[in-house]
Scaffold this active site. Structure first.
Site, PDB file in Angstrom:
ATOM      1  N   ARG A  86       0.868  -1.178   0.000  1.00 45.50           N
ATOM      2  CA  ARG A  86       0.000   0.000   0.000  1.00 45.50           C
ATOM      3  C   ARG A  86       0.906   1.229   0.000  1.00 45.50           C
ATOM      4  O   ARG A  86       1.974   1.223   0.613  1.00 45.50           O
ATOM      5  CB  ARG A  86      -0.911   0.033   1.229  1.00 45.50           C
ATOM      6  CG  ARG A  86      -2.101  -0.910   1.150  1.00 45.50           C
ATOM      7  CD  ARG A  86      -3.152  -0.450   0.128  1.00 45.50           C
ATOM      8  NE  ARG A  86      -4.296  -1.350   0.082  1.00 45.50           N
ATOM      9  CZ  ARG A  86      -4.434  -2.359  -0.776  1.00 45.50           C
ATOM     10  NH1 ARG A  86      -3.501  -2.616  -1.668  1.00 45.50           N
ATOM     11  NH2 ARG A  86      -5.517  -3.111  -0.751  1.00 45.50           N
ATOM     12  N   ASP A 141       4.126   0.013  -7.107  1.00 45.95           N
ATOM     13  CA  ASP A 141       2.842  -0.258  -7.760  1.00 45.95           C
ATOM     14  C   ASP A 141       1.728   0.494  -7.050  1.00 45.95           C
ATOM     15  O   ASP A 141       0.585   0.474  -7.499  1.00 45.95           O
ATOM     16  CB  ASP A 141       2.553  -1.764  -7.730  1.00 45.95           C
ATOM     17  CG  ASP A 141       1.284  -2.114  -8.490  1.00 45.95           C
ATOM     18  OD1 ASP A 141       1.165  -1.699  -9.661  1.00 45.95           O
ATOM     19  OD2 ASP A 141       0.390  -2.773  -7.910  1.00 45.95           O
ATOM     20  N   GLU A 161      -2.710   7.880  -4.506  1.00 48.27           N
ATOM     21  CA  GLU A 161      -3.138   7.319  -5.797  1.00 48.27           C
ATOM     22  C   GLU A 161      -4.633   7.475  -6.060  1.00 48.27           C
ATOM     23  O   GLU A 161      -5.055   7.447  -7.226  1.00 48.27           O
ATOM     24  CB  GLU A 161      -2.765   5.833  -5.892  1.00 48.27           C
ATOM     25  CG  GLU A 161      -3.563   4.921  -4.958  1.00 48.27           C
ATOM     26  CD  GLU A 161      -3.185   3.447  -5.103  1.00 48.27           C
ATOM     27  OE1 GLU A 161      -1.991   3.146  -5.066  1.00 48.27           O
ATOM     28  OE2 GLU A 161      -4.102   2.617  -5.241  1.00 48.27           O
ATOM     29  N   HIS A 199      -1.040   0.525  -9.725  1.00 50.68           N
ATOM     30  CA  HIS A 199      -1.779  -0.485  -8.963  1.00 50.68           C
ATOM     31  C   HIS A 199      -2.302  -1.592  -9.881  1.00 50.68           C
ATOM     32  O   HIS A 199      -3.496  -1.888  -9.904  1.00 50.68           O
ATOM     33  CB  HIS A 199      -2.938   0.157  -8.176  1.00 50.68           C
ATOM     34  CG  HIS A 199      -3.215  -0.565  -6.897  1.00 50.68           C
ATOM     35  ND1 HIS A 199      -3.369   0.052  -5.687  1.00 50.68           N
ATOM     36  CD2 HIS A 199      -3.336  -1.890  -6.630  1.00 50.68           C
ATOM     37  CE1 HIS A 199      -3.598  -0.846  -4.741  1.00 50.68           C
ATOM     38  NE2 HIS A 199      -3.582  -2.040  -5.301  1.00 50.68           N
TER      39      HIS A 199
HETATM   40  P1  NAD Z   1      -1.716 -11.631   4.299  1.00 54.28           P
HETATM   41  O1  NAD Z   1      -2.696 -11.213   5.336  1.00 54.28           O
HETATM   42  O2  NAD Z   1      -1.726 -13.037   3.806  1.00 54.28           O
HETATM   43  O3  NAD Z   1      -0.226 -11.329   4.814  1.00 54.28           O
HETATM   44  C1  NAD Z   1       0.152 -10.152   5.467  1.00 54.28           C
HETATM   45  C2  NAD Z   1       1.350 -10.501   6.360  1.00 54.28           C
HETATM   46  O4  NAD Z   1       1.866  -9.287   6.896  1.00 54.28           O
HETATM   47  C3  NAD Z   1       0.987 -11.414   7.540  1.00 54.28           C
HETATM   48  O5  NAD Z   1       1.863 -12.525   7.595  1.00 54.28           O
HETATM   49  C4  NAD Z   1       1.142 -10.500   8.748  1.00 54.28           C
HETATM   50  O6  NAD Z   1       1.578 -11.207   9.916  1.00 54.28           O
HETATM   51  C5  NAD Z   1       2.218  -9.558   8.237  1.00 54.28           C
HETATM   52  N1  NAD Z   1       2.327  -8.336   9.017  1.00 54.28           N
HETATM   53  C6  NAD Z   1       1.388  -7.713   9.769  1.00 54.28           C
HETATM   54  N2  NAD Z   1       1.910  -6.635  10.357  1.00 54.28           N
HETATM   55  C7  NAD Z   1       3.203  -6.557   9.961  1.00 54.28           C
HETATM   56  C8  NAD Z   1       4.270  -5.664  10.244  1.00 54.28           C
HETATM   57  N3  NAD Z   1       4.109  -4.633  11.082  1.00 54.28           N
HETATM   58  N4  NAD Z   1       5.459  -5.889   9.646  1.00 54.28           N
HETATM   59  C9  NAD Z   1       5.652  -6.948   8.833  1.00 54.28           C
HETATM   60  N5  NAD Z   1       4.678  -7.839   8.539  1.00 54.28           N
HETATM   61  C10 NAD Z   1       3.466  -7.636   9.093  1.00 54.28           C
HETATM   62  O7  NAD Z   1      -1.903 -10.593   3.104  1.00 54.28           O
HETATM   63  P2  NAD Z   1      -1.462 -10.775   1.574  1.00 54.28           P
HETATM   64  O8  NAD Z   1      -2.591 -11.414   0.819  1.00 54.28           O
HETATM   65  O9  NAD Z   1      -0.106 -11.382   1.535  1.00 54.28           O
HETATM   66  O10 NAD Z   1      -1.394  -9.248   1.122  1.00 54.28           O
HETATM   67  C11 NAD Z   1      -0.428  -8.352   1.666  1.00 54.28           C
HETATM   68  C12 NAD Z   1      -0.780  -6.934   1.265  1.00 54.28           C
HETATM   69  O11 NAD Z   1      -0.590  -6.781  -0.141  1.00 54.28           O
HETATM   70  C13 NAD Z   1      -2.267  -6.560   1.469  1.00 54.28           C
HETATM   71  O12 NAD Z   1      -2.502  -6.097   2.801  1.00 54.28           O
HETATM   72  C14 NAD Z   1      -2.489  -5.464   0.469  1.00 54.28           C
HETATM   73  O13 NAD Z   1      -2.244  -4.214   1.102  1.00 54.28           O
HETATM   74  C15 NAD Z   1      -1.410  -5.716  -0.595  1.00 54.28           C
HETATM   75  N6  NAD Z   1      -1.983  -6.078  -1.905  1.00 54.28           N
HETATM   76  C16 NAD Z   1      -1.640  -5.335  -2.990  1.00 54.28           C
HETATM   77  C17 NAD Z   1      -2.157  -5.663  -4.244  1.00 54.28           C
HETATM   78  C18 NAD Z   1      -1.787  -4.893  -5.491  1.00 54.28           C
HETATM   79  O14 NAD Z   1      -2.443  -5.045  -6.536  1.00 54.28           O
HETATM   80  N7  NAD Z   1      -0.743  -4.087  -5.474  1.00 54.28           N
HETATM   81  C19 NAD Z   1      -3.051  -6.727  -4.374  1.00 54.28           C
HETATM   82  C20 NAD Z   1      -3.363  -7.475  -3.231  1.00 54.28           C
HETATM   83  C21 NAD Z   1      -2.839  -7.150  -1.993  1.00 54.28           C
END
Ligand code: NAD
Length: 327
Positions: free
Chosen positions: A234, A258, A263, A295
């Site tokens: 994000r 991304d 944005e 994105h």
């Molecule tokens: P997920 O919930 O499977 O994994 C998130 C991980 O982050 C977890 O293991 C959690 O323990 C960890 N975490 C929480 N707080 C943290 C911290 N302070 N420091 C380090 N790690 C921490 O989520 P995911 O499906 O892997 O997605 C991750 C992120 O990717 C989403 O939250 C979203 O913001 C982003 N995303 C972006 C796109 C895109 O198109 N660019 C698409 C999907 C998701």
């Protein structure tokens, strides 16, 4: 159930209409973003289906509830843009798509790494312009390089697996370490140490009060000089003006984004005929060692199909009184 899909693009329409649409779900596609100015369009819609840059703050939620909406079906995994206490107070159920394709996002992070490392964005323009020189295009072998993965959930773990395939050394930071990532040979370390030891750092944690501006002037100064930073998480995970300072000084060697903190007003729109009003983004786009995508990491056929089907299943389950994927 009358369902209004805000921020819907042609590819959303195609993927939803190709999915298994329950017979009692009536889909209406609305290209406009959900904001206080457009919320009235949702009057009499029981279900509002929203994407990442839609405004789901308290004033919009209040207006939605007053207009008869009862379910907010997010087409995203992230829900940092929803005022959850307000939704609860108003009796609005919020559901999401927790996983659609971790591969889509992880592979895009790798695409940014490869583009930056091998200067593909510059080479593309150069050869199209008849310039077949190679100066300034020297890259580095990925094998043996140290890659720091911040957040090793579904996407971070998938990213780690791909980078292990390149022969990289993996470091990780996550408050909840994952056995499957350790099994790849990754070492979990405190964040400062991951940042200090990695040549490439990729952010895959959610945006919340603990992670906002996780990468800032101080954390940038603790990185290796010339390191590469990739953010497909994000926008607000990073302090963008601090990135610009670090790029100017050479402390940051490469940047792949991304996502961008501001944005919402820009991405998913064609603004090529207009002057760019965002001076921070405009400055970022001047660096030869920066690649910004709007994105698009989620944008694969497989991910779109999974988003559409899970969203429709979420609506069906909610209507049947057995909600799933609640936030
Ligand atoms: P997920 O919930 O499977 O994994 C998130 C991980 O982050 C977890 O293991 C959690 O323990 C960890 N975490 C929480 N707080 C943290 C911290 N302070 N420091 C380090 N790690 C921490 O989520 P995911 O499906 O892997 O997605 C991750 C992120 O990717 C989403 O939250 C979203 O913001 C982003 N995303 C972006 C796109 C895109 O198109 N660019 C698409 C999907 C998701």
């Amino acid at each position: 159930m009358r369902t209004l899909l805000y921020s819907s693009q042609t590819y959303d329409r195609e993927s939803f209409l190709a999915a298994d649409v329950p017979s009692d779900v009536e889909l209406h596609f609305q290209p406009a973003r959900l904001t206080l100015d457009t919320v009235a369009l949702a009057d009499q819609y029981e279900v509002v289906c929203a994407f990442i840059n839609d405004d789901l703050g308290a004033p919009v939620l209040e207006r939605l509830a007053a207009g008869g909406t009862r379910l907010i079906a997010l087409r995203s995994a992230g829900f940092n843009h929803v005022d959850l206490p307000a939704a609860k107070r108003l009796g609005l159920e919020v559901v999401r798509v927790p996983a659609y394709s971790p591969h889509a996002v992880a592979e895009h992070a790798v695409a940014l790494i490869m583009s930056l490392n091998r200067h593909l964005h510059r080479a593309y323009n150069r050869t199209r312009d008849g310039d077949f020189t190679l100066h300034g295009l020297t890259g580095f072998d990925l094998v043996g390089k140290t890659v720091g993965v911040v957040g090793t959930g579904q996407i971070g773990a998938t990213f780690a697996r791909i980078m292990a395939g390149f022969g990289c050394r993996l470091l990780a930071y996550d408050p909840c370490p994952a056995e499957q990532v350790e099994a790849l040979g990754a070492r979990y370390l405190p964040l400062e140490q991951v940042l200090a030891e990695s040549q490439i750092i990729s952010l895959h944690c959610p945006l919340n009060e603990h992670t906002r501006h996780l990468i800032n002037r101080q954390s940038l100064s603790g990185m290796q000089r010339g390191a590469m930073l990739i953010n497909t998480g994000r926008g607000a995970l990073v302090d963008t003006p601090a990135l610009i300072e670090a790029l100017k000084s050479g402390q940051l060697g490469y940047l792949g984004l991304d996502v961008y903190e501001e944005e919402a007003q820009l991405f998913f729109e064609d603004r090529s005929d207009l002057p760019l009003q965002d001076d921070v983004l405009a400055r970022l786009l001047t660096f030869p060692n920066v690649v910004v995508t709007a994105h698009q990491a989620f944008l694969t056929r497989e991910a779109l199909g999974a988003i559409a089907q899970t969203t429709l299943d979420n609506i069906r389950c909610w209507a049947a009184g057995t909600p799933q994927n609640q936030v």
